[in-house]
Design an enzyme around this catalytic site. Structure first.
Site, mmCIF file in Angstrom:
data_model
loop_
_atom_site.group_PDB
_atom_site.id
_atom_site.type_symbol
_atom_site.label_atom_id
_atom_site.label_comp_id
_atom_site.label_asym_id
_atom_site.label_seq_id
_atom_site.Cartn_x
_atom_site.Cartn_y
_atom_site.Cartn_z
ATOM 1 N N SER A 61 0.797 -0.959 -0.236
ATOM 2 C CA SER A 61 0.224 0.002 -0.441
ATOM 3 C C SER A 61 1.212 1.504 -0.219
ATOM 4 O O SER A 61 1.964 1.201 0.310
ATOM 5 C CB SER A 61 -1.373 0.008 1.077
ATOM 6 O OG SER A 61 -1.555 -0.894 1.136
ATOM 7 N N CYS A 63 2.309 4.492 0.379
ATOM 8 C CA CYS A 63 2.646 5.885 2.199
ATOM 9 C C CYS A 63 4.219 6.817 1.614
ATOM 10 O O CYS A 63 5.100 5.938 1.268
ATOM 11 C CB CYS A 63 3.282 3.913 2.884
ATOM 12 S SG CYS A 63 4.348 5.242 4.509
ATOM 13 N N CYS A 76 6.997 0.992 6.048
ATOM 14 C CA CYS A 76 6.603 1.003 5.100
ATOM 15 C C CYS A 76 7.659 1.072 3.475
ATOM 16 O O CYS A 76 8.078 -0.008 3.038
ATOM 17 C CB CYS A 76 5.653 2.060 4.588
ATOM 18 S SG CYS A 76 3.885 1.767 5.534
ATOM 19 N N GLY A 101 -1.839 5.325 4.452
ATOM 20 C CA GLY A 101 -3.125 5.761 5.342
ATOM 21 C C GLY A 101 -3.693 4.385 5.879
ATOM 22 O O GLY A 101 -4.831 4.439 5.863
ATOM 23 N N THR A 122 -2.215 3.491 15.828
ATOM 24 C CA THR A 122 -2.339 4.238 14.980
ATOM 25 C C THR A 122 -3.861 3.585 14.394
ATOM 26 O O THR A 122 -4.703 4.262 13.631
ATOM 27 C CB THR A 122 -1.721 2.707 13.819
ATOM 28 O OG1 THR A 122 -1.686 3.351 12.446
ATOM 29 C CG2 THR A 122 -1.297 1.701 14.041
ATOM 30 N N ASP A 134 -8.764 -0.365 9.149
ATOM 31 C CA ASP A 134 -7.955 -0.377 7.549
ATOM 32 C C ASP A 134 -9.183 -0.642 6.721
ATOM 33 O O ASP A 134 -10.488 -1.604 6.881
ATOM 34 C CB ASP A 134 -7.678 -1.790 8.083
ATOM 35 C CG ASP A 134 -6.682 -2.333 6.894
ATOM 36 O OD1 ASP A 134 -6.601 -1.508 6.040
ATOM 37 O OD2 ASP A 134 -5.658 -2.742 6.890
ATOM 38 N N ARG A 136 -8.858 -0.604 3.589
ATOM 39 C CA ARG A 136 -8.739 -1.610 2.312
ATOM 40 C C ARG A 136 -9.566 -2.319 1.976
ATOM 41 O O ARG A 136 -9.863 -3.208 2.524
ATOM 42 C CB ARG A 136 -6.733 -1.951 1.824
ATOM 43 C CG ARG A 136 -5.625 -0.964 2.865
ATOM 44 C CD ARG A 136 -4.779 -1.316 2.797
ATOM 45 N NE ARG A 136 -4.250 -2.322 3.879
ATOM 46 C CZ ARG A 136 -3.322 -2.252 5.046
ATOM 47 N NH1 ARG A 136 -2.093 -2.544 4.043
ATOM 48 N NH2 ARG A 136 -3.508 -2.930 5.771
#
Length: 209
Positions: A61, A63, A76, A101, A122, A134, A136
């Site tokens: 992902s 970053c 990341c 993110g 986080t 999350d 995603r």
């Protein structure tokens, strides 16, 4: 093919040399696509020469802070560097997914950083902003893999959710290969939250602090 997985096609492919700050470099064949379900400009990088078996694949992902600016708040950037070299050695694909993110976007991620500085982890920072922990979705990733002929893969990831989502989208994960533990004093709390909150396969005994 599942009902969720509509066809995608290759839009273009071009060779791009990748060069990292430590001097490592490799040539990547970069694919773009038509028809991805979320309409985002995701990329697939073919590294090395995938053989007849299941290729090594990483879903990475985007970053900006870690991949480009070298922020040490996360792991990341080091994961991206590690993945490129490991995939190039065996042949496979790195999917660079526009999911800044964990899917909440760059501005929201920076807002979450402020809350992390006040003590939230986080995941709690995201929910405090009214956002998903999350957000995603890997449907587009599954489309890309199917278009590239990679319907059975070895997944380079510590995140069990990636494997579960791909399996639900008819991508066979024949093996989940862990990434290294890229720990520092700046990201140890972040990594611990990933282990304790979402069961990432990171050995806590290797963490400092």
């Amino acid at each position: 093919m599942t009902d969720q997985l509509s066809p995608a096609t290759v839009r273009s492919n071009v060779q791009i040399p990748l060069v990292f700050p430590d001097g490592y470099q490799v040539l990547a064949q970069v694919f773009t696509f038509h028809g991805l379900t979320d309409g985002a400009e995701h990329l697939a990088l073919r590294l090395g020469e995938p053989g007849p078996g299941a290729p090594l694949v990483r879903l990475h992902s985007e970053c900006l802070t870690g991949d480009v600016f070298g922020s040490a708040r996360c792991d990341c950037g080091p994961q991206l560097r590690e993945a490129v070299e490991r995939i190039a050695e065996t042949g496979g694909y790195l999917l660079y997914l526009r999911q800044e993110g964990r899917g909440i976007g760059l501005y929201n991620k920076l807002d979450a950083y402020q809350l992390q500085d006040q003590g939230l982890d986080t995941y709690a920072a995201n929910t405090a902003l009214g956002l998903p922990e999350d957000g995603r979705d890997y449907t587009a990733a599954a489309q890309m893999l199917r278009t590239l002929g990679a319907t059975g893969i070895r997944l380079l990831s510590n995140n069990p959710d990636k494997a579960a989502q791909l399996a639900a989208l008819d991508i066979e994960v024949t093996e989940r290969v862990p990434t290294g533990v890229h720990v520092s004093a700046s990201n140890v709390r972040y990594l611990r939250a990933k282990v304790e909150h979402t069961n990432h396969a990171i050995a806590l005994t290797e963490l400092v602090g």
